[in-house]
Design an enzyme around this catalytic site. Structure first.
Site, PDB file in Angstrom:
ATOM      1  N   SER A 182       0.554  -1.305  -0.074  1.00 45.34           N
ATOM      2  CA  SER A 182      -0.077   0.002   0.090  1.00 45.34           C
ATOM      3  C   SER A 182       0.774   1.125   0.188  1.00 45.34           C
ATOM      4  O   SER A 182       0.198   2.394  -0.624  1.00 45.34           O
ATOM      5  CB  SER A 182      -0.859   0.077   1.271  1.00 45.34           C
ATOM      6  OG  SER A 182      -0.266  -0.032   2.503  1.00 45.34           O
ATOM      7  N   HIS A 210      -5.129  -3.877  -2.761  1.00 44.59           N
ATOM      8  CA  HIS A 210      -4.887  -2.877  -3.492  1.00 44.59           C
ATOM      9  C   HIS A 210      -4.529  -3.538  -5.194  1.00 44.59           C
ATOM     10  O   HIS A 210      -4.197  -2.846  -5.773  1.00 44.59           O
ATOM     11  CB  HIS A 210      -3.577  -2.009  -3.142  1.00 44.59           C
ATOM     12  CG  HIS A 210      -3.866  -1.254  -2.177  1.00 44.59           C
ATOM     13  ND1 HIS A 210      -4.229  -0.192  -2.182  1.00 44.59           N
ATOM     14  CD2 HIS A 210      -3.632  -1.449  -0.896  1.00 44.59           C
ATOM     15  CE1 HIS A 210      -4.560   0.517  -0.858  1.00 44.59           C
ATOM     16  NE2 HIS A 210      -4.165  -0.260  -0.156  1.00 44.59           N
ATOM     17  N   LYS A 242     -11.729   0.018  -2.271  1.00 43.46           N
ATOM     18  CA  LYS A 242     -10.567   0.941  -3.004  1.00 43.46           C
ATOM     19  C   LYS A 242     -11.043   0.806  -4.565  1.00 43.46           C
ATOM     20  O   LYS A 242     -11.868   1.680  -4.930  1.00 43.46           O
ATOM     21  CB  LYS A 242      -9.175   0.074  -2.630  1.00 43.46           C
ATOM     22  CG  LYS A 242      -8.851   0.176  -1.284  1.00 43.46           C
ATOM     23  CD  LYS A 242      -7.599  -0.435  -0.808  1.00 43.46           C
ATOM     24  CE  LYS A 242      -7.271  -0.116   0.608  1.00 43.46           C
ATOM     25  NZ  LYS A 242      -8.340  -0.588   1.452  1.00 43.46           N
TER      26      LYS A 242
END
Length: 397
Positions: A182, A210, A242
């Site tokens: 991240s 992610h 996300k």
């Protein structure tokens, strides 16, 4: 005897962080509009959101949420195992399992809760948990909560991971890594780690917060993009807040794994289920992420444009192929000064400082999104080129 005051101790810790230039600030965004935000009366072009595919404000997600709220209300009213598990949750779990090539999936309220729950369910006090040194905090906390012995190997160092596993070859072991890191944006050496776990008889877990939606032909994530299956990576966790633009998380794997989590994962059993309307909106996001490959294509084009421009300017970008593009500045104050200078030019970029990153590795965490245009990227590059002398240093990393 007078006991020490816990609140006074906490206040002293906060004062020490402020003196060291590490105090965190909570600032309110008044309005979000695509890649733009309004804060304190200023309109800013944001390069710090994790909404990589630009789905958070998509009309189809909003419509799905509204429709489900009209029919089911807002809150689920209970934990999944009591009466909170609705048809919207079941449909989302089925879609997530199919998308990631897994037998089943299980929803959690957040990624933090998912990782805590998985590790508490899988690990016992005498077990071994081996992790990348740059793993997200919730993976580290999960191992500590479970009481397992936590050993951390140097970042992306497969040989280091092998040494840690080999140090206790008789112990039940879990190897856990971020798929995409991240703060650095690089991708873990997943095939080599999977092969290591096969040799050592360790269970392999990947946190793909992610990577999901961004990597893979249809956004399946870093595991599928690396050519790995459920057999190679038995435990997969990913978040829904996300690239999918919603909120929550899930764990996916074999039916045996999911059944075990339903029985034993305390952060699943003892918490209220996510709002069914949010699950309906997330299902719409999954379908869009699968179907609209142009979003990943555009994102990759913007990443290439930004990296090429940064290289021409001699900016100290870290080696990341993903939407996370860290600009390494080293000193915490230099990172704060750079972020402030960019904000004065109408750009919102977050300064990341210790302890989130190691000492001496403070940075600007620049994130790109499908919402950005090429001219937005060029504007950012121009602003970075005009930062005050010394921030950033004119040297590649």
């Amino acid at each position: 005897m007078t006991r020490p005051s816990l609140t006074e101790r906490l206040a002293r810790h906060g004062a020490e962080r402020a003196q060291a230039g590490l105090r965190r600030r909570l600032r309110t965004v008044d309005r979000a509009d695509g890649a733009w935000v309004e804060r304190d009366g200023q309109r800013l072009l944001a390069f710090c959101s994790n909404d990589y595919l630009g789905l958070a404000q998509h009309p189809q997600l909003i419509a799905a949420l509204k429709q489900a709220a009209d029919s089911d209300g807002v809150g689920s009213g209970s934990a999944h195992l009591i009466c909170g598990h609705r048809s919207a949750h079941a449909a989302l779990e089925e879609a997530l399992a199919e998308w990631t090539g897994r037998e089943r999936a299980l929803l959690f309220s957040t990624g933090y809760m998912a990782n805590l729950g998985v590790m508490q369910a899988l690990l016992q006090r005498d077990d071994l948990c081996v992790q990348d040194k740059l793993n997200h905090a919730c993976l580290l906390d999960g191992a500590q909560l479970a009481g397992a012995e936590l050993k951390r190997y140097p970042h992306a160092d497969v040989d280091g991971a092998a040494r840690q596993l080999g140090s206790r070859s008789d112990a039940a072991a879990l190897l856990a890594t971020d798929g995409v890191f991240s703060m650095d944006g690089d991708i873990a050496p997943l095939p080599a780690l999977a092969a290591l776990c096969q040799r050592e008889g360790a269970t392999f877990m990947v946190d793909d917060a992610h990577g999901l939606g961004v990597l893979g032909a249809q956004g399946e994530g870093s595991v599928v993009d690396s050519g790995l299956s459920q057999d190679d990576v038995p435990v997969l966790m990913a978040t829904l807040g996300k690239a999918l633009g919603c909120s929550g998380a899930f764990v996916a794997g074999s039916a045996e794994l999911i059944d075990g989590l339903v029985q034993s994962a305390r952060t699943y059993i003892y918490t209220t289920a996510m709002p069914p309307a949010l699950a309906a909106a997330t299902l719409a996001a999954v379908r869009l992420a699968q179907r609209e490959g142009w979003r990943r294509d555009k994102l990759n084009q913007l990443i290439a444009r930004f990296r090429q421009g940064a290289a021409q300017l001699g900016l100290p970008l870290m080696p990341s192929p993903t939407a996370i593009q860290p600009l390494l500045l080293g000193d915490a104050q230099a990172a704060l000064d750079a972020a402030e200078a960019l904000e004065q030019q109408g750009l919102l970029v977050t300064a990341i400082r210790p302890p989130t990153v190691p000492q001496g590795k403070a940075r600007l965490r620049i994130t790109l999104s499908t919402m950005h245009s090429e001219s937005d990227v060029d504007r950012l590059l121009d602003a970075l080129s005009r930062l005050p002398a010394g921030a950033p240093p004119a040297r590649p990393v």
